[in-house]
Enzyme design. Structure first.
Site, mmCIF file in Angstrom:
data_model
loop_
_atom_site.group_PDB
_atom_site.id
_atom_site.type_symbol
_atom_site.label_atom_id
_atom_site.label_comp_id
_atom_site.label_asym_id
_atom_site.label_seq_id
_atom_site.Cartn_x
_atom_site.Cartn_y
_atom_site.Cartn_z
ATOM 1 N N CYS A 1 -6.778 7.529 4.348
ATOM 2 C CA CYS A 1 -6.590 7.887 5.693
ATOM 3 C C CYS A 1 -6.642 9.343 6.197
ATOM 4 C CB CYS A 1 -4.949 7.685 5.758
ATOM 5 S SG CYS A 1 -4.144 8.027 7.312
ATOM 6 N N ASN B 1 -15.068 -2.681 3.701
ATOM 7 C CA ASN B 1 -14.242 -2.630 4.787
ATOM 8 C C ASN B 1 -14.826 -1.995 5.957
ATOM 9 O OD1 ASN B 1 -11.893 -0.628 5.943
ATOM 10 N ND2 ASN B 1 -11.518 -2.824 6.681
ATOM 11 N N GLN C 1 0.791 -1.223 -0.015
ATOM 12 C CA GLN C 1 0.080 0.018 0.097
ATOM 13 C C GLN C 1 0.898 1.375 -0.099
ATOM 14 O OE1 GLN C 1 -2.441 1.789 3.358
ATOM 15 N NE2 GLN C 1 -4.099 1.061 1.848
ATOM 16 N N GLY D 1 -9.601 -5.281 9.220
ATOM 17 C CA GLY D 1 -8.535 -4.540 9.870
ATOM 18 C C GLY D 1 -8.354 -5.070 11.113
#
Ligand SMILES: Cc1cc2nc3c(=O)[nH]c(=O)nc-3n(C[C@H](O)[C@H](O)[C@H](O)COP(=O)(O)O)c2cc1C
Length: 345
Positions: free
Chosen positions: A83, A194, A53, A216
């Site tokens: 993020c 996710n 990533q 996660g």
């Protein structure tokens, strides 16, 4: 996940599951281009399939990073557009890139032109007041036209001001329905979901709506969750480890190899600390490792001694495995009902 899915975590995950796709922590393009490559990119061959990533916003630099990643043998590249941290915002990457779909598209196109690897994007539903379903779908459409192979959607928006990254993983509500809608309206795209998915039963239920599930925190907090992914999700005849004890023993050769390369034991034991969470002896395991693994010269004996503090369970029988699976499925149904209730509000 930063400070979580480093190479030692991923190597440990591989004694639990051989088939799932593992992701590195996010590595910024600057770290790859100007930093210590083996520190940022080194990994063990057993980790395949593994995705690197990247964090960045410059098509030329990202293409160069993708070339370097391909030389190192990575299987796929992923761009972080999810993020919300201040540091990442200052670098103009992460979730704030959702405001610039054309730039993300150029980044994806440049990476795809540079390497023969799949390129994916991890993003959110949106951020701040750019949070409508239509704007997320517009982002996906523009990035898909540039050749994006996989969309991993964290099913909540982010607030760029006033919420820490941690709060941004918990406070904005999960909207699974919007990710399901995206898949139903864009059936040709590979859409992965996710956020808040804690176990394989819920994962299986999500797979009725989307192509993939990214787990996660649960993969770190309850690593044993992964142990039957290969049989339950990939149709393998058996899982790599039948018991937690087997998993630890199977991981010892890796630990030994890394110790011989000079890695300190506590870096190697971190991913295993929560393996026995909620099990008899789980606390003693964790306490023994936490208090001794950081000592100078600590070696394999720390793990072996800690393991001796955990009662070895009887091997699972078909009957009690089935009962356990049934219980998890019921829990997952309850969890999904709650999630649907929450998204309906
Ligand atoms: C400690 C920590 C570090 C994370 N680092 C990353 C990261 O580097 N890249 C990324 O895409 N997501 C990162 N995330 C977010 C997770 O990938 C995931 O999107 C989020 O936690 C929601 O999914 P979950 O509920 O399954 O944990 C991180 C999460 C945590 C808890």
């Amino acid at each position: 996940m930063m400070d979580r899915t480093d190479r030692h975590y991923r190597a440990f995950a591989r004694v639990l599951t051989r088939r799932t796709l593992l992701y590195t922590e996010m590595v910024s393009m600057g770290a790859i281009l100007h930093g210590d490559k083996s520190q940022h990119l080194g990994y063990d061959a057993a980790e395949h399939p593994v995705v690197l990533q990247l964090g960045g916003d410059d098509p030329v630099a990202l293409a160069e990073c993708a070339r370097i990643a391909a030389d190192w043998g990575y299987d796929e590249i992923n761009l972080n557009v999810g993020c919300p941290s201040d540091r990442v915002q200052r670098g103009n990457f992460g979730v704030c890139l959702m405001a610039q779909p054309e730039l993300v598209a150029r980044c994806v196109a440049a990476m795809r032109a540079a390497v023969p690897l799949p390129v994916g994007v991890k993003h959110r539903l949106g951020f701040d007041d750019q949070d409508s379903y239509e704007s997320m779908r517009n982002f996906v459409d523009i990035v898909a036209d540039a050749g994006c192979d996989r969309f991993s959607v964290h099913a909540r928006k982010a607030w760029l001001k006033g919420l820490s990254p941690k709060a941004n993983r918990n406070i904005p509500p999960l909207r699974y329905d919007l990710v399901w809608r995206l898949k139903s309206e864009r059936p040709d795209l590979l859409i992965e979901i996710n956020g808040g998915i804690l176990d394989l039963a819920t994962t299986q239920q999500q797979l009725a709506h989307v192509d993939g599930v990214m787990v996660g925190r649960a993969a770190w907090d309850t690593p044993w969750t992964l142990h039957d992914a290969d049989t339950r999700l990939y149709g393998e005849a058996e899982n790599p480890a039948l018991t937690r004890h087997d998993a630890v023993l199977a991981h010892l050769p890796y630990v030994e190899k890394m110790l011989a390369e000079g890695v300190r034991l506590h870096h190697l034991t971190r991913p295993m600390l929560l393996l026995f969470h909620g099990q008899p002896g789980g606390r003693a395991w964790r306490r023994h490792i936490s208090t001794t693994a950081h000592h100078t010269g600590a070696g394999l004996e720390v793990i072996i001694d800690a393991l001796a503090l955990v009662p070895r369970p009887a091997p699972p029988t078909a009957a009690n495995e089935a009962a356990a699976n049934e219980a998890t499925a019921q829990e997952a149904t309850a969890q999904e009902a709650t999630a649907q209730e929450a998204t309906a509000r």
